[in-house]
Enzyme design. Structure first.
Site, PDB file in Angstrom:
ATOM      1  N   LYS A 109       0.895  -1.124   0.195  1.00 37.19           N
ATOM      2  CA  LYS A 109      -0.028  -0.071   0.240  1.00 37.19           C
ATOM      3  C   LYS A 109       1.009   1.208  -0.039  1.00 37.19           C
ATOM      4  O   LYS A 109       1.407   1.608   1.032  1.00 37.19           O
ATOM      5  CB  LYS A 109      -0.823  -0.049   1.222  1.00 37.19           C
ATOM      6  CG  LYS A 109      -1.950   0.948   1.249  1.00 37.19           C
ATOM      7  CD  LYS A 109      -1.236   2.480   1.718  1.00 37.19           C
ATOM      8  CE  LYS A 109      -2.490   3.360   1.657  1.00 37.19           C
ATOM      9  NZ  LYS A 109      -1.754   4.672   1.006  1.00 37.19           N
ATOM     10  N   GLU A 148       8.880   2.119  11.473  1.00 35.68           N
ATOM     11  CA  GLU A 148      10.182   2.934  10.967  1.00 35.68           C
ATOM     12  C   GLU A 148       9.561   4.379  11.002  1.00 35.68           C
ATOM     13  O   GLU A 148       8.763   4.636   9.781  1.00 35.68           O
ATOM     14  CB  GLU A 148      11.068   2.704   9.943  1.00 35.68           C
ATOM     15  CG  GLU A 148      11.862   1.350  10.148  1.00 35.68           C
ATOM     16  CD  GLU A 148      12.653   1.357  11.124  1.00 35.68           C
ATOM     17  OE1 GLU A 148      13.125   2.391  11.856  1.00 35.68           O
ATOM     18  OE2 GLU A 148      12.939   0.094  11.679  1.00 35.68           O
ATOM     19  N   CYS A 207      13.827  11.628   6.571  1.00 39.46           N
ATOM     20  CA  CYS A 207      13.707  11.033   7.874  1.00 39.46           C
ATOM     21  C   CYS A 207      15.054  11.139   8.821  1.00 39.46           C
ATOM     22  O   CYS A 207      15.036  11.590   9.796  1.00 39.46           O
ATOM     23  CB  CYS A 207      13.138   9.508   8.060  1.00 39.46           C
ATOM     24  SG  CYS A 207      14.344   8.384   7.311  1.00 39.46           S
ATOM     25  N   GLU A 247       9.595  17.212  14.393  1.00 39.50           N
ATOM     26  CA  GLU A 247       9.932  17.120  13.171  1.00 39.50           C
ATOM     27  C   GLU A 247       9.296  17.805  11.887  1.00 39.50           C
ATOM     28  O   GLU A 247       8.108  17.683  11.967  1.00 39.50           O
ATOM     29  CB  GLU A 247       9.789  15.495  12.738  1.00 39.50           C
ATOM     30  CG  GLU A 247      10.299  15.163  11.296  1.00 39.50           C
ATOM     31  CD  GLU A 247       9.897  13.814  10.847  1.00 39.50           C
ATOM     32  OE1 GLU A 247       8.659  13.213  10.916  1.00 39.50           O
ATOM     33  OE2 GLU A 247      10.885  13.113  10.332  1.00 39.50           O
TER      34      GLU A 247
HETATM   35  N1  NAD Z   1      12.540   6.067   9.729  1.00 36.40           N
HETATM   36  C1  NAD Z   1      12.370   5.901   8.702  1.00 36.40           C
HETATM   37  O1  NAD Z   1      13.086   4.873   8.060  1.00 36.40           O
HETATM   38  C2  NAD Z   1      11.753   6.919   7.767  1.00 36.40           C
HETATM   39  C3  NAD Z   1      11.807   6.925   6.297  1.00 36.40           C
HETATM   40  C4  NAD Z   1      11.119   7.644   5.513  1.00 36.40           C
HETATM   41  C5  NAD Z   1      10.015   8.480   6.095  1.00 36.40           C
HETATM   42  N2  NAD Z   1       9.947   8.425   7.263  1.00 36.40           N
HETATM   43  C6  NAD Z   1       8.808   8.979   8.087  1.00 36.40           C
HETATM   44  O2  NAD Z   1       7.674   9.190   7.238  1.00 36.40           O
HETATM   45  C7  NAD Z   1       7.027  10.569   7.528  1.00 36.40           C
HETATM   46  C8  NAD Z   1       6.613  11.153   6.170  1.00 36.40           C
HETATM   47  O3  NAD Z   1       5.701  10.024   5.503  1.00 36.40           O
HETATM   48  P1  NAD Z   1       4.262  10.296   5.000  1.00 36.40           P
HETATM   49  O4  NAD Z   1       3.633  11.640   5.423  1.00 36.40           O
HETATM   50  O5  NAD Z   1       4.046   9.652   3.967  1.00 36.40           O
HETATM   51  O6  NAD Z   1       3.793   9.485   6.504  1.00 36.40           O
HETATM   52  P2  NAD Z   1       2.322   9.088   6.937  1.00 36.40           P
HETATM   53  O7  NAD Z   1       2.300   8.374   8.048  1.00 36.40           O
HETATM   54  O8  NAD Z   1       1.468   9.914   6.636  1.00 36.40           O
HETATM   55  O9  NAD Z   1       1.965   7.876   5.728  1.00 36.40           O
HETATM   56  C9  NAD Z   1       2.771   6.719   5.628  1.00 36.40           C
HETATM   57  C10 NAD Z   1       2.016   5.591   4.993  1.00 36.40           C
HETATM   58  O10 NAD Z   1       0.775   5.256   5.859  1.00 36.40           O
HETATM   59  C11 NAD Z   1      -0.635   5.243   5.117  1.00 36.40           C
HETATM   60  N3  NAD Z   1      -1.449   5.558   6.245  1.00 36.40           N
HETATM   61  C12 NAD Z   1      -1.904   6.821   6.417  1.00 36.40           C
HETATM   62  N4  NAD Z   1      -2.961   6.907   7.447  1.00 36.40           N
HETATM   63  C13 NAD Z   1      -2.922   5.659   7.800  1.00 36.40           C
HETATM   64  C14 NAD Z   1      -3.859   4.919   8.798  1.00 36.40           C
HETATM   65  N5  NAD Z   1      -4.626   5.493   9.462  1.00 36.40           N
HETATM   66  N6  NAD Z   1      -3.614   3.693   8.827  1.00 36.40           N
HETATM   67  C15 NAD Z   1      -2.671   2.840   8.277  1.00 36.40           C
HETATM   68  N7  NAD Z   1      -1.872   3.309   7.109  1.00 36.40           N
HETATM   69  C16 NAD Z   1      -2.024   4.946   7.026  1.00 36.40           C
HETATM   70  C17 NAD Z   1      -0.193   6.288   4.242  1.00 36.40           C
HETATM   71  O11 NAD Z   1      -1.105   6.506   3.268  1.00 36.40           O
HETATM   72  C18 NAD Z   1       0.943   5.975   3.519  1.00 36.40           C
HETATM   73  O12 NAD Z   1       0.952   5.236   2.752  1.00 36.40           O
HETATM   74  C19 NAD Z   1       7.760  11.388   8.415  1.00 36.40           C
HETATM   75  O13 NAD Z   1       7.664  11.249   9.842  1.00 36.40           O
HETATM   76  C20 NAD Z   1       9.284  10.799   7.987  1.00 36.40           C
HETATM   77  O14 NAD Z   1      10.439  10.804   9.037  1.00 36.40           O
HETATM   78  C21 NAD Z   1      10.624   7.548   8.206  1.00 36.40           C
HETATM   79  O1  DO4 Z   2      13.703   8.944   4.575  1.00 34.33           O
HETATM   80  C1  DO4 Z   2      14.173   8.046   5.147  1.00 34.33           C
HETATM   81  C2  DO4 Z   2      15.265   7.362   4.536  1.00 34.33           C
HETATM   82  C3  DO4 Z   2      16.638   8.133   4.450  1.00 34.33           C
HETATM   83  C4  DO4 Z   2      17.694   7.623   3.742  1.00 34.33           C
HETATM   84  O2  DO4 Z   2      17.495   6.643   2.858  1.00 34.33           O
HETATM   85  C5  DO4 Z   2      18.891   8.136   3.546  1.00 34.33           C
HETATM   86  O3  DO4 Z   2      19.318   9.234   4.383  1.00 34.33           O
HETATM   87  O4  DO4 Z   2      19.753   7.832   2.677  1.00 34.33           O
END
Ligand code: NAD
Ligand code: DO4
Length: 488
Positions: free
Chosen positions: A180, A255, A289, A390
């Protein structure tokens, strides 16, 4: 006027076929560089579509798990080859859906290819240990068994690398997948899935269902046919998914966010520190992230560092990521634009000094896009919102400290613990930082972003559910250990 550069409607991918949702509803994917431009549309799916995908995955996994690791690996090598051929096609969708520059998008696609090849090879690597039994006549060893059907829920900021770094290990260890993807990058996800289809992956082994997070994402976590959930995204959503998975007693991996610090010590190479702060904090428009967000500088070099930083930030060119010469693209969506601008307002209101940027960019034909100036705040203190939450945008917060101990204490003063870096030429400082920093990824004389696919990646504290992705660490989530005892 809305320009449709491509009118294609992207479909769900279920049991090896492209299918429209039974809702008959679609949603458009807009270009954040020009919100009047539609890249394509994607399915707003229902719980029925999800059921169909999970059932297909369940059935396909029975055969897939019985293939040898090498045979599963051959499929992943083929996917890598198709993706390599389609690099420009996939990268263009990424730039046009979430804004990162085309050069960065091609780099991310190349990373996806390398991840596929790494996990293809994993099919030939050892999976268990022989353990001496207390019975001298017996053979005792461990093996790995796949979880079954894995739900993969991904964000928009790395729309190729993150789905692949979850799907490739899930598949190589014998699981079937229901993906998804984030709606903001659903077209990019569909183009990635096309590569798996063209590579001839058996029907049902990988499925993709697009749609809202609350219906499809939550539906996956709650689905009785799903045996494990791997999620990357925000903390708020991650926790909901974790709770749903816990209720069902299935394995889950979350994550989530970061508030990543860079420490610049008195003895740092300042040019290196400036270049890395800009690259780590502002590449991908600060939407990683692992992006540098808090810049903690020792007082001996504070003024000099600040001056050099502002000089370089002023040289950044903001523009459409498809255009040569744009160093920084837009933020990914209207939602992101509003969110980041509201953090900038909070920074000002709480008394931080805005020393660069802070505004939406609308000049030079960028008025229909979601562009924000690279932004630097000075005089930021630990309790300010911009030092705690963040932001996920092109905003750097400068913070002054006297000693290295204070710097590390401040760096650790966060609910997050994803990545952190230090600039110093002193080995003692390096060791102190490595030992005391509460983060899953610590980097010395290198920017806070930059994850290597062959090494474990994940956060401490609220950044993760404390598991690790990528490298050999992935086997821990995507399999269960079985201990086998044989006696003749
Ligand atoms: N730690 C890591 O490896 C990492 C990597 C990339 C991004 N991030 C984090 O992701 C965030 C940004 O991404 P985003 O805005 O897409 O995040 P988000 O949590 O809004 O969405 C992530 C996914 O979850 C789905 N989603 C949304 N609501 C949901 C629900 N109620 N139930 C289940 N799924 C649902 C979304 O459609 C999407 O596919 C930032 O906080 C960033 O730090 C973390
Ligand atoms: O957004 C999270 C992933 C970060 C990443 O892949 C990188 O820093 O290379």
């Amino acid at each position: 006027m809305t320009i449709q550069t491509e009118t294609k409607t992207y479909l769900n991918y279920i049991n090896g076929e492209w299918k429209a949702s039974d809702t008959g509803k679609t949603s458009d994917s807009f270009n954040p560089s020009n919100s009047q431009e539609i890249l394509g549309s994607f399915q707003m799916s229902s719980a029925n579509d999800l059921d169909e995908a999970v059932n297909a995955a369940k059935e396909a996994q029975k055969t897939w798990r019985k293939l040898s690791g090498a045979a599963r690996g051959d499929f992943l090598f083929k996917v890598a080859a198709v993706l390599e051929e389609k690099t420009a096609y996939v990268a263009e969708a990424m730039t046009k859906e979430m804004g990162k520059t085309f050069a960065e998008a091609k780099g991310e696609t190349a990373r996806g290819i390398a991840i596929l090849r790494y996990y293809a090879g994993e099919g030939m690597r050892p999976v268990g240990d022989v353990i001496p039994s207390s019975d001298s006549e017996a053979l005792m060893f461990t093996n790995r068994t796949p979880l079954g059907v894995v739900g993969v829920i991904t964000p928009w900021n790395f729309p190729v690398a993150i789905p692949i770094w979850k799907m490739a290990p899930a598949l190589i260890y014998g699981n079937a997948v229901v993906l998804k993807p984030a709606s903001d990058t659903a077209v990019t996800a569909a183009r990635v899935v096309e590569c798996f289809h063209e590579a001839g992956l058996p029907a049902g082994v990988l499925n993709m269902v697009t749609g809202s997070g609350s219906v499809i994402g939550q539906g996956l976590a709650e689905h009785p046919g799903v045996d494990g959930i791997t999620f990357t995204g925000s903390n708020a959503v991650g926790k909901q998914i974790g709770r749903a998975a816990l209720d069902r007693g299935i394995k889950y991996q979350l994550e989530m966010g970061g508030k990543n610090p860079v420490i610049v010590a008195d003895d740092a190479d300042l040019d290196l520190a400036v270049a890395a702060t800009i690259s780590g904090g502002l590449k991908s428009t600060g939407q990683k992230c692992t992006a540098t967000s808090r810049v903690i500088v020792q007082q001996g070099v504070y003024e000099k560092f600040r001056e050099k930083l502002l000089q370089k930030v002023a040289e950044i060119t903001v523009g459409n990521g498809m255009e040569e010469g744009s160093w920084m693209g837009p933020v990914a969506s209207k939602n992101q634009l509003e969110n980041v601008l509201s953090y900038i307002e909070k920074g000002k209101a709480e008394g931080a000094e805005l020393v660069h940027g802070g505004n939406r960019v609308t000049s030079n034909g960028l008025g229909d896009g979601y562009f924000i100036e690279p932004t630097v705040f000075d005089q930021v203190t630990a309790e300010m919102t911009i030092a705690r939450e963040e932001i996920f945008g092109p905003v750097l917060a400068l913070m002054k400290v006297e000693t290295l101990e204070q710097a590390i204490e401040l760096a650790n003063d966060s609910e997050y613990g994803l990545s952190a870096s230090i600039f110093t030429t002193n080995i003692g400082n390096m060791l102190e930082f490595i030992n005391d920093m509460e983060a899953g990824l610590v980097r010395v004389n290198a920017e806070s972003a930059g994850v290597e696919l062959q090494a474990p990646f994940g956060g401490m504290k609220q950044s993760s559910s404390h598991s690790r992705e990528q490298g050999r660490a992935a086997i821990e989530f995507f399999t269960s250990i079985k201990t086998i005892f044989i006696k003749k």
